[in-house]
Design an enzyme around this catalytic site. Sequence first.
Site, PDB file in Angstrom:
ATOM      1  N   HIS A   1       0.814  -1.228   0.000  1.00 48.88           N
ATOM      2  CA  HIS A   1       0.000   0.000   0.000  1.00 48.88           C
ATOM      3  C   HIS A   1       0.846   1.276   0.000  1.00 48.88           C
ATOM      4  O   HIS A   1       0.327   2.363  -0.277  1.00 48.88           O
ATOM      5  CB  HIS A   1      -0.921   0.038   1.219  1.00 48.88           C
ATOM      6  CG  HIS A   1      -1.976  -1.015   1.228  1.00 48.88           C
ATOM      7  ND1 HIS A   1      -2.839  -1.210   0.168  1.00 48.88           N
ATOM      8  CD2 HIS A   1      -2.303  -1.948   2.167  1.00 48.88           C
ATOM      9  CE1 HIS A   1      -3.655  -2.217   0.455  1.00 48.88           C
ATOM     10  NE2 HIS A   1      -3.353  -2.681   1.655  1.00 48.88           N
TER      11      HIS A   1
ATOM     12  N   HIS B   1      -6.309  -7.293  -0.192  1.00 44.68           N
ATOM     13  CA  HIS B   1      -6.461  -5.875  -0.500  1.00 44.68           C
ATOM     14  C   HIS B   1      -5.672  -5.518  -1.766  1.00 44.68           C
ATOM     15  O   HIS B   1      -4.604  -6.081  -2.011  1.00 44.68           O
ATOM     16  CB  HIS B   1      -5.958  -5.017   0.667  1.00 44.68           C
ATOM     17  CG  HIS B   1      -6.628  -5.332   1.971  1.00 44.68           C
ATOM     18  ND1 HIS B   1      -6.139  -6.301   2.836  1.00 44.68           N
ATOM     19  CD2 HIS B   1      -7.744  -4.818   2.547  1.00 44.68           C
ATOM     20  CE1 HIS B   1      -6.930  -6.365   3.895  1.00 44.68           C
ATOM     21  NE2 HIS B   1      -7.907  -5.483   3.751  1.00 44.68           N
TER      22      HIS B   1
ATOM     23  N   ASP C   1      -4.423 -12.973   3.851  1.00 42.86           N
ATOM     24  CA  ASP C   1      -5.721 -12.541   4.364  1.00 42.86           C
ATOM     25  C   ASP C   1      -6.873 -12.984   3.473  1.00 42.86           C
ATOM     26  O   ASP C   1      -8.034 -12.683   3.764  1.00 42.86           O
ATOM     27  CB  ASP C   1      -5.762 -11.025   4.590  1.00 42.86           C
ATOM     28  CG  ASP C   1      -5.014 -10.221   3.552  1.00 42.86           C
ATOM     29  OD1 ASP C   1      -4.576 -10.810   2.539  1.00 42.86           O
ATOM     30  OD2 ASP C   1      -4.845  -9.008   3.742  1.00 42.86           O
TER      31      ASP C   1
END
Length: 347
Positions: A124, A163, A248
Amino acid sequence: MNIAIVKDEIFLKHNPGEYHPERPERLEKIYSRLEKPDINNLYKILAPREATFEELTWNHSPEYVKTVQQTSGQSVQLDADTATSPESYEAAIKAVGAQFVGLDAIFSDQAKQVFALVRPPGHHAEYDRAMGFCLFNNVALAAHYALKKLGLKRILIVDWDLHHGNGTQKSFYHHREVLFFSSHQYPYYPGTGTVEEIGEGEGKGFTVNVPLPAGCGDLEYATVYRQILLPIAERFKPELVLVSAGFDIYFGDPLGGMQVTPIGVAYLARLVKQIADKHCNGRLLLTLEGGYSLQGLADSLAAVLFELAGRSLIPTDKLEEMEEKDREPEVLNYVKAVHKDFWPELA
């Protein structure tokens, strides 16, 4: 021994705060699993080095690097989700340096595959900001190192974290040397990663996003990777494969909504290894990103290592199902339609 692990106690000392999901116990659980007798003979251990200021500025602004540097010895909140503790800066520069050590090992034939088991995560982190638990973009900097120091021309980054890797995407959005492929839960944090985000300029077509609804499991992921990633990689012919390996997507992850089992993760590892074996002499560097179920981390990491070592945990009937039975998420045909002009194999 073809597999190496980059690990160090410094990665346990980054502590973004009490009750923070990106906690040291994540790696403690993984490191503990690595010591078990069924797996501890599969790999050699490499020590990381510190990335230099100049190396960090390959992907981040000098001002931002200085901002993070100044957190050394302090606990600082850099954004709503991202904080440092006194040893976070050292951990962060060694998390980047772990990439370089791993690549050096791969290109000097000390190992075929390397897994950098590091914290803080990276995908990120953007040019001038910390985001989503990430300080520096580890995998993006690995790609820069391969371009600048190893002279490579075609690098494939696969991001299977839950993500979207917004920072990695932005790093190479205008470049054709780095092909970025991401599967991720959408809509979800950080809100990027639509099918229409395909790159710009020379990089058009070299960003491939597969945004998936919550609830996708082993079969959906297997279908996406077989039908989208494999044909694109066949044409791109990477010289190196990098993986942002977030666990995740595990069915029990407290921050996620996917239903992937460790067997499903092992199958993704099988496919990226297949790409690396076919096109780049097995050269594969995986780097830990997210994953917040401690059991999910341990089980998924073990499943990946067994797969890389040729001791697959995937049952024969499950393997046949994932290789032969398609369960196509609705978005799949749209991804093919958007990218077929760049990758004719998708037509």
